[in-house]
Design a protein around this motif. Structure first.
Motif, mmCIF file in Angstrom:
data_model
loop_
_atom_site.group_PDB
_atom_site.id
_atom_site.type_symbol
_atom_site.label_atom_id
_atom_site.label_comp_id
_atom_site.label_asym_id
_atom_site.label_seq_id
_atom_site.Cartn_x
_atom_site.Cartn_y
_atom_site.Cartn_z
ATOM 1 N N ASN A 48 38.568 41.739 38.028
ATOM 2 C CA ASN A 48 38.403 42.761 36.995
ATOM 3 C C ASN A 48 38.682 42.084 35.653
ATOM 4 O OD1 ASN A 48 38.421 46.034 36.843
ATOM 5 N ND2 ASN A 48 39.637 45.184 35.166
ATOM 6 N N GLY A 49 37.641 41.909 34.843
ATOM 7 C CA GLY A 49 37.866 41.226 33.574
ATOM 8 C C GLY A 49 36.582 40.834 32.886
ATOM 9 N N THR A 50 36.708 39.911 31.941
ATOM 10 C CA THR A 50 35.562 39.446 31.153
ATOM 11 C C THR A 50 35.412 37.937 31.297
ATOM 12 O OG1 THR A 50 36.950 39.258 29.171
ATOM 13 C CG2 THR A 50 35.760 41.325 29.483
ATOM 14 N N VAL A 51 34.187 37.467 31.078
ATOM 15 C CA VAL A 51 33.843 36.065 31.319
ATOM 16 C C VAL A 51 32.916 35.566 30.221
ATOM 17 C CG1 VAL A 51 32.822 34.430 32.968
ATOM 18 C CG2 VAL A 51 33.888 36.544 33.814
ATOM 19 N N LEU A 52 33.113 34.329 29.801
ATOM 20 C CA LEU A 52 32.160 33.647 28.929
ATOM 21 C C LEU A 52 32.096 32.182 29.355
ATOM 22 C CD1 LEU A 52 31.622 34.121 25.144
ATOM 23 C CD2 LEU A 52 31.734 31.807 26.076
ATOM 24 N N GLY A 233 47.310 46.058 31.158
ATOM 25 C CA GLY A 233 47.548 45.160 32.276
ATOM 26 C C GLY A 233 47.867 45.952 33.532
ATOM 27 N N HIS A 234 47.418 45.442 34.698
ATOM 28 C CA HIS A 234 47.641 46.125 35.968
ATOM 29 C C HIS A 234 48.156 45.137 37.007
ATOM 30 C CE1 HIS A 234 44.672 48.604 33.814
ATOM 31 N NE2 HIS A 234 45.162 49.635 34.476
ATOM 32 N N ILE A 235 49.042 45.641 37.856
ATOM 33 C CA ILE A 235 49.583 44.824 38.942
ATOM 34 C C ILE A 235 49.093 45.383 40.269
ATOM 35 C CG2 ILE A 235 51.551 43.986 37.630
ATOM 36 C CD1 ILE A 235 53.237 46.215 38.808
ATOM 37 N N GLY A 236 49.737 45.012 41.381
ATOM 38 C CA GLY A 236 49.289 45.439 42.698
ATOM 39 C C GLY A 236 49.085 46.934 42.804
ATOM 40 N N GLY A 237 48.048 47.322 43.532
ATOM 41 C CA GLY A 237 47.719 48.724 43.660
ATOM 42 C C GLY A 237 47.066 49.301 42.422
ATOM 43 N N ARG A 238 46.645 48.401 41.511
ATOM 44 C CA ARG A 238 46.005 48.802 40.248
ATOM 45 C C ARG A 238 46.929 49.686 39.410
ATOM 46 N NH1 ARG A 238 39.668 50.001 41.929
ATOM 47 N NH2 ARG A 238 39.206 47.876 42.641
ATOM 48 N N ARG A 239 48.230 49.448 39.555
ATOM 49 C CA ARG A 239 49.211 50.184 38.756
ATOM 50 C C ARG A 239 49.318 49.574 37.368
ATOM 51 N NH1 ARG A 239 54.380 49.310 41.849
ATOM 52 N NH2 ARG A 239 53.263 47.417 42.459
ATOM 53 N N LYS A 240 49.384 50.427 36.355
ATOM 54 C CA LYS A 240 49.490 49.941 34.982
ATOM 55 C C LYS A 240 50.858 49.300 34.768
ATOM 56 C CE LYS A 240 47.725 52.458 31.709
ATOM 57 N NZ LYS A 240 47.487 53.459 30.628
ATOM 58 N N ARG A 241 50.850 48.117 34.129
ATOM 59 C CA ARG A 241 52.098 47.419 33.820
ATOM 60 C C ARG A 241 52.411 47.636 32.349
ATOM 61 N NH1 ARG A 241 56.465 45.161 32.638
ATOM 62 N NH2 ARG A 241 57.341 43.430 33.844
ATOM 63 N N LEU A 318 49.656 33.962 33.161
ATOM 64 C CA LEU A 318 49.996 35.098 34.016
ATOM 65 C C LEU A 318 51.184 35.809 33.402
ATOM 66 C CD1 LEU A 318 49.534 36.598 36.753
ATOM 67 C CD2 LEU A 318 51.235 35.034 37.743
ATOM 68 N N TRP A 319 50.978 37.080 33.008
ATOM 69 C CA TRP A 319 52.075 37.816 32.391
ATOM 70 C C TRP A 319 51.792 39.317 32.425
ATOM 71 C CZ3 TRP A 319 56.934 36.950 31.035
ATOM 72 C CH2 TRP A 319 57.567 37.844 30.180
ATOM 73 N N HIS A 320 52.685 40.051 33.066
ATOM 74 C CA HIS A 320 52.726 41.512 32.991
ATOM 75 C C HIS A 320 51.365 42.182 33.157
ATOM 76 C CE1 HIS A 320 56.894 41.672 30.787
ATOM 77 N NE2 HIS A 320 56.935 41.108 31.979
ATOM 78 N N GLY A 321 50.699 41.837 34.245
ATOM 79 C CA GLY A 321 49.426 42.479 34.554
ATOM 80 C C GLY A 321 48.207 41.805 33.978
ATOM 81 N N PHE A 322 48.384 40.637 33.361
ATOM 82 C CA PHE A 322 47.261 39.877 32.803
ATOM 83 C C PHE A 322 47.212 38.490 33.439
ATOM 84 C CE2 PHE A 322 48.211 42.984 29.523
ATOM 85 C CZ PHE A 322 46.952 43.422 29.146
ATOM 86 N N VAL A 338 37.952 33.076 31.091
ATOM 87 C CA VAL A 338 38.068 34.242 31.967
ATOM 88 C C VAL A 338 39.342 34.994 31.606
ATOM 89 C CG1 VAL A 338 38.184 35.079 34.341
ATOM 90 C CG2 VAL A 338 36.900 32.995 33.826
ATOM 91 N N LEU A 339 39.216 36.285 31.320
ATOM 92 C CA LEU A 339 40.357 37.133 30.995
ATOM 93 C C LEU A 339 40.372 38.305 31.970
ATOM 94 C CD1 LEU A 339 39.979 37.264 27.086
ATOM 95 C CD2 LEU A 339 41.286 35.628 28.474
ATOM 96 N N SER A 340 41.483 38.489 32.664
ATOM 97 C CA SER A 340 41.601 39.564 33.639
ATOM 98 C C SER A 340 42.825 40.414 33.343
ATOM 99 C CB SER A 340 41.710 38.989 35.054
ATOM 100 O OG SER A 340 41.954 40.016 35.996
ATOM 101 N N ASN A 341 42.703 41.709 33.569
ATOM 102 C CA ASN A 341 43.836 42.618 33.399
ATOM 103 C C ASN A 341 44.259 43.233 34.727
ATOM 104 O OD1 ASN A 341 41.393 44.110 33.439
ATOM 105 N ND2 ASN A 341 42.354 45.861 32.426
ATOM 106 N N LEU A 342 44.072 42.439 35.799
ATOM 107 C CA LEU A 342 44.519 42.851 37.123
ATOM 108 C C LEU A 342 45.000 41.609 37.869
ATOM 109 C CD1 LEU A 342 44.802 44.933 39.394
ATOM 110 C CD2 LEU A 342 42.394 44.513 39.977
ATOM 111 N N THR A 343 46.303 41.534 38.128
ATOM 112 C CA THR A 343 46.874 40.342 38.755
ATOM 113 C C THR A 343 46.867 40.512 40.271
ATOM 114 O OG1 THR A 343 49.089 41.276 38.403
ATOM 115 C CG2 THR A 343 48.288 39.727 36.768
ATOM 116 N N ASN A 344 45.682 40.326 40.850
ATOM 117 C CA ASN A 344 45.504 40.490 42.292
ATOM 118 C C ASN A 344 45.115 39.192 42.992
ATOM 119 O OD1 ASN A 344 42.926 40.190 41.313
ATOM 120 N ND2 ASN A 344 42.084 42.040 42.257
ATOM 121 N N GLY A 345 45.253 38.060 42.293
ATOM 122 C CA GLY A 345 44.928 36.776 42.903
ATOM 123 C C GLY A 345 43.482 36.356 42.789
#
Length: 376
Positions: A48-52, A233-241, A318-322, A338-345
């Motif tokens: 989940n994020g953006t790419v260039l 930012g979101h962590i496991g379970g897509r919970r907002k951090r 890697l920091w607080h859901g990002f 690559v920028l992601s706002n979901l730290t799911n690996g």
């Protein structure tokens, strides 16, 4: 996707010859293949994020996947603003380089030059840049010494805690590499001391505005005004951090930006707009091997040899859901942002993207490349 290269005010220093095989058609095909990779990562790995992605200074692909906020279902765009986490460190390092060129500091200065009460002797700016100071991590010791976690922590507070409590060193200075958020927070304080400006104001006026990075901010009241563009930012379970008291410490993290602004940053590093060529080249010199001798660290950048044999310059965060990733290959002026706002690996699969863009060489070509590398 094919876009004209970004126009910079100064000519590229590292001129690169674009092969005749790299055409709008071939670039479009490459962009389509990159799109397929990230669509797979989005669908199968939860990216989940953006790419260039660029090659030969051209944008060959940019895209956005998923949500800025899973609860409201706001969709991401390539103008969405993310916390860069440790990708911020390269900006701190370049700020130090700029001040060094101006004669306001030297890399081998002791921190006591700037902070006479600093209790740890023998630590230099160079050791902070290269993560060889041995200092304890403020993200741990502040949990012990900061009295009220509802009150934001500042860089001055980190310095004052170290003076007052003297948490134990991890090892003696310059003994070995140990990744240090504390070191880069202290470098931001050095920027403030030597420039006479706040760290946020220095980056804004000396880097972001000259490069027209109009969607780039530091954690501050100014950022709050851009909440419509800033993603959660979101962590496991897509919970907002939600942010906490450590988010306000700058230098090691705390920059918010977009993939498009980071492309402007990438292009500026091929010019002398910020620092001289020789100054930046020193930042890309290895300072000891890491990770079983497969990579090293310069000033705010990691250095790694990829499957093709090229040495790339990169950093992750890697920091607080990002979760973030920024890689540059000077050989072909290519970039993966690559920028992601979901730290799911899902960013663990960036190796697959690297291997696609920089595939292993085979046979005689690989042997020739190895021979040339050994001769250097």
């Amino acid at each position: 996707m094919w876009e004209e290269p970004l126009i910079v005010e100064e000519d590229c220093l590292q001129h690169i010859e674009v092969p005749p095989t790299f055409t709008p058609v071939s670039a479009g095909k490459l962009g389509g293949q990159v799109d397929s990779i990230f669509r797979h990562l989005h669908k199968r790995k939860g990216f989940n994020g953006t790419v260039l992605v660029t090659k030969y200074d051209q944008i060959v692909y940019k895209g956005a996947f998923g949500y800025a906020d899973f609860r409201s279902k706001d969709t991401l765009t390539t103008q969405s603003i993310f916390q860069l986490a440790s990708v911020s460190k390269q900006f701190t390092a370049v700020a130090i380089m700029m001040l060094k060129e101006q004669g306001k500091l030297q890399y081998d200065d002791s921190l006591q030059v700037y902070f006479p009460d600093f209790p740890y002797k023998g630590i230099t700016i160079r050791q902070l840049l290269t993560h060889r100071s041995g200092l304890p991590n403020y993200t741990y010791f502040s949990d012990e010494f900061w009295p009220d976690r509802k009150v934001n922590l500042s860089n001055d507070d980190v310095l004052n805690m170290m003076v007052a409590h003297r948490p134990n060193m991890y090892y003696q200075p310059n003994r070995t590499f140990s990744y240090s958020n504390t070191g880069y927070a202290l470098l931001a304080s050095v920027v403030e001391k030597t420039s006479g400006m706040s760290f946020a104001e220095y980056l804004k006026t000396q880097i972001f505005e000259p490069l027209k990075m109009t969607n780039t901010y530091l954690f501050s009241n100014e950022l709050v005004e851009q909440t419509a563009k800033v993603v959660s930012g979101h962590i496991g379970g897509r919970r907002k951090r939600l942010p906490d008291y450590q988010d306000s410490v700058l230098g090691d993290k705390g920059i918010y930006s977009t993939v498009e602004d980071l492309y402007k940053w990438d292009q500026a590093l091929y010019t002398q707009k910020l620092v001289k060529r020789e100054t930046l080249e020193e930042a890309f010199l290895p300072t000891g091997k890491l990770n079983q001798k497969t990579e090293s660290y310069g000033f705010g950048f990691r250095l790694k040899q990829v499957e093709s044999g090229d040495t790339v310059i990169y950093h992750g965060g890697l920091w607080h859901g990002f979760n973030t990733y920024f890689l540059r290959n000077p050989k072909d002026h290519s970039t993966i942002i690559v920028l992601s706002n979901l730290t799911n690996g899902s960013l663990n699969y960036m190796k697959d993207v690297r291997n696609f863009l920089y595939p292993a060489q085979s046979g005689a070509r690989a042997r020739k490349q190895q021979k040339l590398a050994s001769a250097r």
